[in-house]
Each structure stands twice: as structure tokens, then as C-alpha cells.
Scaffold this active site. Structure first.
Site, mmCIF file in Angstrom:
data_model
loop_
_atom_site.group_PDB
_atom_site.id
_atom_site.type_symbol
_atom_site.label_atom_id
_atom_site.label_comp_id
_atom_site.label_asym_id
_atom_site.label_seq_id
_atom_site.Cartn_x
_atom_site.Cartn_y
_atom_site.Cartn_z
ATOM 1 N N TYR A 91 -9.691 -10.653 -1.919
ATOM 2 C CA TYR A 91 -9.128 -10.372 -3.246
ATOM 3 C C TYR A 91 -7.673 -10.840 -3.246
ATOM 4 C CZ TYR A 91 -7.126 -7.587 -7.059
ATOM 5 O OH TYR A 91 -6.460 -7.194 -8.184
ATOM 6 N N ASP A 135 -2.608 -14.941 2.466
ATOM 7 C CA ASP A 135 -2.249 -13.874 1.542
ATOM 8 C C ASP A 135 -2.019 -12.596 2.352
ATOM 9 O OD1 ASP A 135 -1.987 -11.962 -0.359
ATOM 10 O OD2 ASP A 135 -3.885 -12.357 -1.386
ATOM 11 N N LYS A 145 3.245 -5.425 -1.499
ATOM 12 C CA LYS A 145 3.020 -4.069 -0.980
ATOM 13 C C LYS A 145 4.117 -3.525 -0.035
ATOM 14 C CE LYS A 145 -1.630 -4.220 -2.391
ATOM 15 N NZ LYS A 145 -2.453 -3.249 -3.047
HETATM 16 C C1 LIG Z 1 -4.627 -9.368 -0.465
HETATM 17 C C2 LIG Z 1 -4.136 -9.049 -1.853
HETATM 18 N N1 LIG Z 1 -3.579 -10.027 -2.582
HETATM 19 C C3 LIG Z 1 -3.094 -9.800 -3.814
HETATM 20 C C4 LIG Z 1 -3.168 -8.549 -4.374
HETATM 21 C C5 LIG Z 1 -2.611 -8.298 -5.742
HETATM 22 O O1 LIG Z 1 -1.439 -7.555 -5.632
HETATM 23 P P1 LIG Z 1 -0.888 -6.718 -6.888
HETATM 24 O O2 LIG Z 1 -1.844 -5.588 -7.105
HETATM 25 O O3 LIG Z 1 0.475 -6.287 -6.447
HETATM 26 O O4 LIG Z 1 -0.833 -7.637 -8.031
HETATM 27 C C6 LIG Z 1 -3.738 -7.499 -3.639
HETATM 28 C C7 LIG Z 1 -3.839 -6.147 -4.201
HETATM 29 O O5 LIG Z 1 -4.445 -5.264 -3.668
HETATM 30 C C8 LIG Z 1 -4.238 -7.760 -2.358
HETATM 31 O O6 LIG Z 1 -4.811 -6.808 -1.609
#
Ligand SMILES: Cc1ncc(COP(=O)(O)O)c(C=O)c1O
Length: 434
Positions: free
Chosen positions: A142, A244, A272
Site C-alpha cells: 500500500y 516506500d 509516519k
Molecule cells: C507504506 C505506506 N506508504 C504510504 C502510506 C500513505 O501514508 P499517509 O497515510 O500518510 O498518506 C502508508 C500509510 O499507511 C503506508 O503504509
């Protein structure tokens, strides 16, 4: 578990004006079950009915140091009186970029506000730099809420087709089907399928975007050598590798997954844990790529990027991480992982407890290895949810969805660990009727 009276009343109010009463679909547990928050402190949160929980969701991962962590809130207080948004670079922005560079080894950094923004920008940078449009992503990974990546995040199984040629499934309505033409999806940890798809399409693929471990599917780990394999494929075919690290960054090691796995990305995304729960994100990368971000070349901006509260939070969080805050996170996570593993074995529950201690996952399965989303999809979700709902009753709150890892903060204590393990055993007895 039903929510208490005050949670219910507040939920009613909320759902009149907020769809499902929540500001993110992931927070909705049902009309009678969605708990409403009163406050957080350290490793704990309280719901509206004053029930206290040891919090292992931590806002889906960011709160690495603990809720309301004083050095972070103090640094924010310092900046509150100077204003927040300037359309001019403040010293905190420079300081945060320097600290990210120092901890992770990325050459250059641009700040953003959320993980979604960071991955969206990283993909655009890769597309611009390579002159190609397609992205390759993995099932069960994700990358946030923008349209390009909301494919095969959690596809129904069956429903996503045969694993050797997955059907692209959008995360929901409103995502233009046409965008699927720009996405290639393969199962994680399968070298042969990955290599085949790359060989067939490499001239169109701008980037492979991946979570280094499956932080959105029970912390499934990469097989030995898999990340190096992806790195080599990218090098061979001129594809940019975007790691990511929105969940893993500043959590599984000071330098995130790049340090933990000894892998080097072309572009990395952080969010995060970078701000201990305050909205701040970053795109980092190699100088030759990042230095092409400029007016008239690669677009990247945002009114609130680098706002004072966000960068003050990141500045103080990175100081704490540099000073060793992750040691406490790791040691608490290890205690829980080992204890839970032992209990599951003792009570004959076929299971795997996997991933780094700071964000470990539990899968109830008879398999001896879970290496992709489809393995997780056929595991025993019902029993897992029952165990977790029983833990809620006892004041322990990991997410009830087994895709979500148990997130650990530096504020969790040894006393919490002992309490959790006792509660886990009691929950197992209740659910299994032993
Ligand atoms: C691996 C990863 N990338 C991107 C995101 C998106 O981040 P945000 O919720 O701060 O937009 C998340 C959110 O959980 C994530 O786990």
C-alpha cells in the site's frame, strides 16, 4: 466488542457530519463498534468512556516515541509563536533535511506532509527522470490514497486472478480504470514473475515502488536476496527503485530499511515515524535525480510543505532517534514477539510471528513461511480478530486487522509487556475455550 455509551453518543454526532464518523475509512469499525478517542499519553490511549488501552496501533505507526512525548511538544512550543507557514525556507527545514541525510544516507531531501504525497511525488520524479509512464508494484503493498497506486493493495482472493497473471483490482470506485494501463502488479518475493514482467515491459516502466517489508500485510519479510534482486533488475533495465519507507523509516533502524537490509534505493519515501504523529513526510534520493527537481523541470511543491510545527516535530523526533530511542522500541517488541510466539505454540495455534520487533505481524496459518499477500489472504482472520477483540476488553489494543503490524513505541514499559502477555494468554484461553 461494543463501544461504550459516550463513544456511541459522540459517534452519532460525528456521523451526522463526517461520513462514517471517521476521517479515514480505515478507522471505521461499524456503527456500534467504532471507539471515539479522549486522549493519548505515552504508550496509552483512552476512549470517550475512559477505558485505557496500551496502544499498539499508534495511529497506524507514526507515534514512535509515545503520545505527547515532551521533547517533541517542547520543540513545537518553541515555534508556535513565530507563525507556521511562510512560503520561505526556515532553519528547521534545513536542519531536518540534514538530519535525514545523516541518518539515512540519502543525498537530498524534499519535505511533504503525508505518505500519500511523498509516494505521489516520488513516482512523478521517476517518471520525469526516465521518460517512462508505467509503475510496477506488488500485491498487498500500500502506498497511500492517490489513484496511481490504489491497485491490488488488498484484492479479494479469489478475485484477483491466477497469481502468475494477476488481474488488476482497484481499491474501490472512483479510480479511473484507464489508469490500470499504467500499472503492473506481481506477487511479492517471486523472482521469476517479476523478471518476466520487467523483461516484457521495461521500456515503459519508470519505477518499481515497493515496501521493503510488507508493513501493510502482517510484516511479511522479503526473502533472502530478494531486495538485491530487485535492485539489480532496476539497474539492468534503467528503472528507478522507489523504496516506500513510510512505515519502516526511522522505526526498524535509524537509517530505516536501507540500513536494516543493506539496500540502496534511487528514491525513498518517509512519513509516519519522522514526526512522531505530526504530519510531515519526505522524499529522499540520489543527488543526480533529486537535483533535477526545479521550476520548469520536475514539479514538486505544496503550501504547507516544511511548515514550522511539522518540521519542529521532525527535528525533535530525529534527535531522539539519533540518541538511541529505537533501542527501547526494539527491546519491548522482542519481549512481546517471543512471549506471544511461545503462547501460541503452547496453546497449539498454528501461527507465524514475523517481521522486525518494532513492527511485527502475526499470521494464524499452518504454513511455515508466508511470503506474499495471497498466503496471508488464506490465513485464519476470524480467530485472530476474536483474540484481539478479547484483548481490547482487557485494555490492550493492537489493530484487529491482522494485516496491520503491532507498532511499538519507546514509551511502552516492561510492566506493559508483562501485562500484555498475561492478557494474551487469558484471551487465548477464552477464544479457544481452554
Ligand atoms: C507504506 C505506506 N506508504 C504510504 C502510506 C500513505 O501514508 P499517509 O497515510 O500518510 O498518506 C502508508 C500509510 O499507511 C503506508 O503504509
Amino acid at each position: 466488542m461494543q463501544s461504550g455509551v459516550r463513544s456511541k453518543v459522540m459517534f452519532q454526532r460525528a456521523s451526522n457530519v463526517i461520513p462514517c464518523g471517521v476521517n479515514s475509512n480505515f478507522r471505521y469499525w461499524g456503527d456500534d463498534k467504532t471507539l471515539m478517542l479522549k486522549k493519548g499519553q505515552g504508550g496509552y490511549i483512552w476512549d470517550q468512556d475512559d477505558n485505557r488501552y496500551i496502544d499498539y496501533r499508534l495511529g497506524f505507526g507514526p507515534v514512535i516515541l509515545g503520545h505527547g512525548f515532551k521533547p517533541v511538544t517542547d520543540r513545537i512550543k518553541e515555534v508556535l509563536e513565530m507563525g507556521n507557514t511562510f512560503a520561505m525556507t526556515s532553519e528547521y527545514e534545513v536542519s531536518v533535511a540534514e538530519k535525514i541525510h545523516k541518518l539515512t544516507g540519502v543525498d537530498m531531501v524534499r519535505l511533504a506532509n503525508t505518505g500519500t504525497e511523498a509516494t505521489m511525488h516520488a513516482i512523478r520524479i521517476a517518471r520525469a527522470y526516465t521518460g517512462r509512464d508505467k509503475i510496477l508494484k506488488f500485491e498487498g503493498h500500500y502506498h497511500g490514497f492517490h489513484d496511481t497506486t490504489l491497485w491490488n493493495c488488498y484484492p479479494p482472493i479469489p478475485g484477483a486472478g491466477y497469481r502468475r497473471s494477476p488481474v488488476l483490482v482497484a481499491h474501490g470506485s472512483g479510480i479511473p480504470m484507464k489508469l490500470s494501463e499504467l500499472v503492473i502488479s506481481v506477487p511479492f518475493n517471486d523472482r521469476e514473475l517479476l523478471e518476466n514482467r520487467v523483461k516484457e515491459n521495461w521500456g515503459d516502466i519508470a519505477c518499481i515502488i515497493m515496501e521493503p517489508l510488507m508493513g501493510n500485510t502482517a510484516s511479511i519479510m522479503p526473502d533472502e536476496g530478494f531486495l538485491d534482486f530487485v535492485r539489480d533488475l532496476c539497474d539492468e533495465y534503467g528503472i528507478k527503485l522507489i523504496i516506500d519507507e513510510v512505515k519502516t523509516g526511522f522505526r526498524i533502524a535509524k537509517g530505516g530499511a536501507q540500513e536494516y537490509f543493506g539496500i540502496k534505493a534511487d528514491l525513498v519515501t518517509y512519513a509516519k515515524a519522522l514526526g512522531n504523529g505530526f504530519p510531515v513526510a519526505a522524499i529522499g534520493g540520489k543527488r543526480d535525480i533529486m537535483s533535477e527537481i526545479a521550476p520548469g523541470k520536475i514539479p514538486l511543491g505544496g503550501t504547507y510543505t516544511g511548515n514550522a510545527v511539522a518540521v519542529a516535530a521532525a527535528d525533535a523526533t530525529l534527535d531522539a532517534i539519533e540518541d538511541g530511542a529505537l533501542d527501547a522500541v526494539e527491546s519491548h517488541g522482542k519481549k512481546l514477539m517471543e512471549g506471544i510466539k511461545k503462547l501460541l505454540m503452547q496453546y497449539d495455534v498454528p501461527s507465524l510471528v514475523q517481521g522486525p520487533p518494532s513492527m511485527f505481524g502475526i499470521v494464524l496459518t499452518g504454513k511455515d513461511r508466508v511470503s506474499e499477500y495471497r498466503d496471508w489472504a488464506v490465513s485464519d482472520h476470524d480467530t485472530y480478530e476474536k483474540i484481539i477483540l478479547s484483548l481490547f476488553e482487557k485494555g490492550v489494543m493492537p489493530d484487529k486487522d491482522s494485516r496491520e503490524p503491532w507498532f511499538i513505541s519507546a514509551s511502552h514499559t516492561d510492566g506493559d509487556a508483562a501485562f500484555v502477555l498475561q492478557a494474551f494468554e487469558d484471551s487465548l484461553k477464552e477464544v479457544l475455550g481452554k
